[in-house]
Design an enzyme around this catalytic site. Structure first.
Site, PDB file in Angstrom:
ATOM      1  N   LYS A   1     -11.714  -0.765  17.500  1.00 19.24           N
ATOM      2  CA  LYS A   1     -10.547  -0.379  18.292  1.00 19.24           C
ATOM      3  C   LYS A   1     -10.687  -0.825  19.743  1.00 19.24           C
ATOM      4  O   LYS A   1      -9.713  -1.271  20.362  1.00 19.24           O
ATOM      5  CB  LYS A   1     -10.352   1.136  18.204  1.00 19.24           C
ATOM      6  CG  LYS A   1      -9.976   1.600  16.799  1.00 19.24           C
ATOM      7  CD  LYS A   1     -10.016   3.111  16.666  1.00 19.24           C
ATOM      8  CE  LYS A   1      -9.671   3.550  15.256  1.00 19.24           C
ATOM      9  NZ  LYS A   1      -9.808   5.021  15.070  1.00 19.24           N
TER      10      LYS A   1
ATOM     11  N   GLY B   1      -3.976  10.397  10.553  1.00 25.98           N
ATOM     12  CA  GLY B   1      -3.137  11.269   9.736  1.00 25.98           C
ATOM     13  C   GLY B   1      -1.900  10.548   9.237  1.00 25.98           C
ATOM     14  O   GLY B   1      -1.467   9.545   9.806  1.00 25.98           O
TER      15      GLY B   1
ATOM     16  N   GLU C   1       0.561  -1.443  16.396  1.00 27.69           N
ATOM     17  CA  GLU C   1       0.358  -0.224  17.183  1.00 27.69           C
ATOM     18  C   GLU C   1      -0.527   0.790  16.466  1.00 27.69           C
ATOM     19  O   GLU C   1      -1.385   1.424  17.076  1.00 27.69           O
ATOM     20  CB  GLU C   1       1.712   0.421  17.496  1.00 27.69           C
ATOM     21  CG  GLU C   1       1.632   1.685  18.334  1.00 27.69           C
ATOM     22  CD  GLU C   1       1.116   1.407  19.733  1.00 27.69           C
ATOM     23  OE1 GLU C   1      -0.016   1.844  20.039  1.00 27.69           O
ATOM     24  OE2 GLU C   1       1.824   0.750  20.509  1.00 27.69           O
TER      25      GLU C   1
ATOM     26  N   THR D   1       2.719   6.354   2.157  1.00 35.09           N
ATOM     27  CA  THR D   1       3.625   7.430   1.772  1.00 35.09           C
ATOM     28  C   THR D   1       4.373   7.970   2.988  1.00 35.09           C
ATOM     29  O   THR D   1       5.583   8.244   2.937  1.00 35.09           O
ATOM     30  CB  THR D   1       2.834   8.561   1.084  1.00 35.09           C
ATOM     31  OG1 THR D   1       2.219   8.045  -0.090  1.00 35.09           O
ATOM     32  CG2 THR D   1       3.733   9.724   0.724  1.00 35.09           C
TER      33      THR D   1
ATOM     34  N   GLY E   1       0.818  -1.207   0.000  1.00 28.79           N
ATOM     35  CA  GLY E   1       0.000   0.000   0.000  1.00 28.79           C
ATOM     36  C   GLY E   1       0.851   1.256   0.000  1.00 28.79           C
ATOM     37  O   GLY E   1       1.808   1.368   0.768  1.00 28.79           O
ATOM     38  N   LEU E   2       0.500   2.200  -0.871  1.00 29.22           N
ATOM     39  CA  LEU E   2       1.225   3.464  -0.955  1.00 29.22           C
ATOM     40  C   LEU E   2       0.237   4.628  -1.010  1.00 29.22           C
ATOM     41  O   LEU E   2       0.361   5.550  -1.798  1.00 29.22           O
ATOM     42  CB  LEU E   2       2.154   3.472  -2.172  1.00 29.22           C
ATOM     43  CG  LEU E   2       3.227   4.568  -2.234  1.00 29.22           C
ATOM     44  CD1 LEU E   2       4.155   4.492  -1.039  1.00 29.22           C
ATOM     45  CD2 LEU E   2       4.004   4.497  -3.535  1.00 29.22           C
TER      46      LEU E   2
ATOM     47  N   ILE F   1      -0.584   7.633  19.044  1.00 31.47           N
ATOM     48  CA  ILE F   1      -0.505   7.401  20.493  1.00 31.47           C
ATOM     49  C   ILE F   1      -0.029   5.966  20.726  1.00 31.47           C
ATOM     50  O   ILE F   1      -0.668   5.024  20.252  1.00 31.47           O
ATOM     51  CB  ILE F   1      -1.873   7.599  21.172  1.00 31.47           C
ATOM     52  CG1 ILE F   1      -2.433   8.991  20.874  1.00 31.47           C
ATOM     53  CG2 ILE F   1      -1.759   7.384  22.676  1.00 31.47           C
ATOM     54  CD1 ILE F   1      -3.855   9.194  21.361  1.00 31.47           C
TER      55      ILE F   1
END
Length: 428
Positions: A205, A302, A129, A16, A10-11, A136
């Site tokens: 999560k 992000g 993680e 990226t 995956g990019l 975090i």
């Protein structure tokens, strides 16, 4: 110093970011692990697509098996998303002795135990993680930082989209639909926001966090889930008037080895630290028997925050490789899963009722609570200029979920109760 070769599946945005960090921080990484770390091959959907980073075309492939079957590649970093196909890639990579770093919360929530068992069987690491709370380091904290403690509760804001929406509703008095549209325009929410706003993303999560924190295989279907789409400006207003903020919280609790996990809009006392977590930020509050209360705060998504967690996992894999301990630290759940019943799940509740505005109504309502042994912390009755009915706001003391449900059923059957407008858990 033989280089450690990485295959990147995956990019996109996060992929990226991984390339940027690995190439831009190479000297720092080498000083930590004693070897160069090289992005050897990269899986992309279209080799000819223009990209924001320079990467040699001969490193790109549109076939994942080129990477997984390459004997030179030591570690697979998976940031492509997906579940069943991706699971097949990871299991095949593990069977070939390749270590795996993934950011895939959906995959780990649904198939984590199977993947970790395969890693253990093949002497490989699987680190994830970045699957929870972006930058975090909460998973490493639960596994390592709390290894000597016994966690009793994990409570967190683990979805930035919903936190952004609720923050705007609270700070600006905006309507849910308007803020959701704005979040989509800013790229904080997907075109189909269902996974975020209905709590499904947060539930995945919390499945991961509860499994790690309680050492039991918590499944996604064990999580009681309610989203934010029904929250009104009226709810936000009353919460603030009473000294609360409304947050979508994931809550995992353990008592006497019985556990419960939920995701739900919750009224949090304004004085609680998690109530001040605003915008797209995440925070996770962890309670340990020995350490007490701790809170972890930061960017929950992000490109660079998430990529930072991925590369930190990559460094951990390489360190284990140098020490010869790969696969020996897999945190397999070893405790029997015992789920709480509704009689064992207790919390305070906020209830907003629209009722007939006449004498004796409040007495009848409080009697319903007394009959089901639910005590009241506060009761506020007031007229609403825009509503011919009276509004009654109730906050209970701790009550078990079954008793609260019986109260709500009793209230719904009363002719004097015109509507049960809102019911929220209360924390803090």
């Amino acid at each position: 110093m033989k280089p450690i070769k990485v295959g990147l599946l995956g990019l996109g945005t996060v992929g990226t970011g991984v390339v940027r960090i690995v190439e831009g921080h190479q000297s720092d990484l080498q000083s930590q692990v004693g070897s160069p770390i090289v992005i050897e091959r990269v899986l992309v959907q279209n080799k000819n697509k223009a990209r924001s980073i320079g990467i040699s075309p001969d490193k790109l492939t549109e076939d994942a098996w080129d990477i997984i079957h390459d004997p030179e590649i030591d570690v697979i970093v998976e940031v492509m998303g997906g579940i069943e196909t991706t699971k097949g890639y990871i299991l095949e990579a593990l069977s070939r002795g390749k270590h795996v770093v993934t950011a895939n919360k959906d995959l780990m929530a649904l198939h984590g135990p199977e993947i970790l068992a395969a890693a253990h069987e093949n002497g490989c690491d699987v680190l994830y993680e970045a699957s929870v709370a972006g930058g975090i380091p909460i998973i490493r904290t639960l596994v390592e930082g709390f290894s000597s403690d016994r966690i009793t509760k994990i409570m967190g804001i683990v979805n930035g989209t919903t936190n952004y929406i609720l923050t705007k509703m609270s700070k600006e008095g905006a309507a849910y639909g308007d803020v959701l549209k704005e979040a989509q325009e800013l790229g904080y929410a997907e075109a189909d926001p269902t996974s975020d706003v209905e709590g499904l993303d947060a539930a995945r999560k919390m499945t991961i966090l509860a499994t790690l924190g309680f050492r039991a295989n918590v499944a996604l279907e064990d999580v009681d889930v309610k989203g934010i789409s029904a929250i009104s400006r009226e709810d936000i207003l009353y919460a603030k008037r009473l000294g609360y903020e409304v947050k979508l919280l994931g809550i995992a609790e353990r008592q006497d080895d019985f556990i419960s996990v939920s995701v739900q809009p919750t009224m949090v006392k304004a004085s609680h630290p998690i109530a001040s977590v605003n915008g797209v930020y995440n925070a996770v509050y962890v309670y340990g028997e020995a350490v007490g209360e701790t809170m972890f705060y930061g960017a929950g998504a992000g490109e660079m925050p998430t990529a930072t967690s991925i590369v930190a996992d990559l460094v951990a894999v390489v360190k284990n490789l140098k020490l010869g301990v790969n696969g020996k630290q897999a945190k397999l759940a070893y405790k029997e899963k015992k789920l709480k019943t509704d009689e064992q799940i207790a919390s305070k509740y906020f209830m907003l009722l629209h009722v007939q505005d006449r004498a004796g109504v409040l007495a009848r309502i409080t009697q319903a609570f007394a009959e089901h042994e639910v005590s009241l912390e506060s009761v506020l009755q007031q007229p609403n200029p825009s509503n011919p009915e009276a509004e009654i706001i109730i906050i209970t003391h701790d009550a078990n979920k079954a008793a609260a449900s019986r109260v709500l059923k009793s209230l719904a059957s009363m002719e004097v109760v015109k509507a049960i407008k809102s019911v929220y858990r209360v924390e803090g």
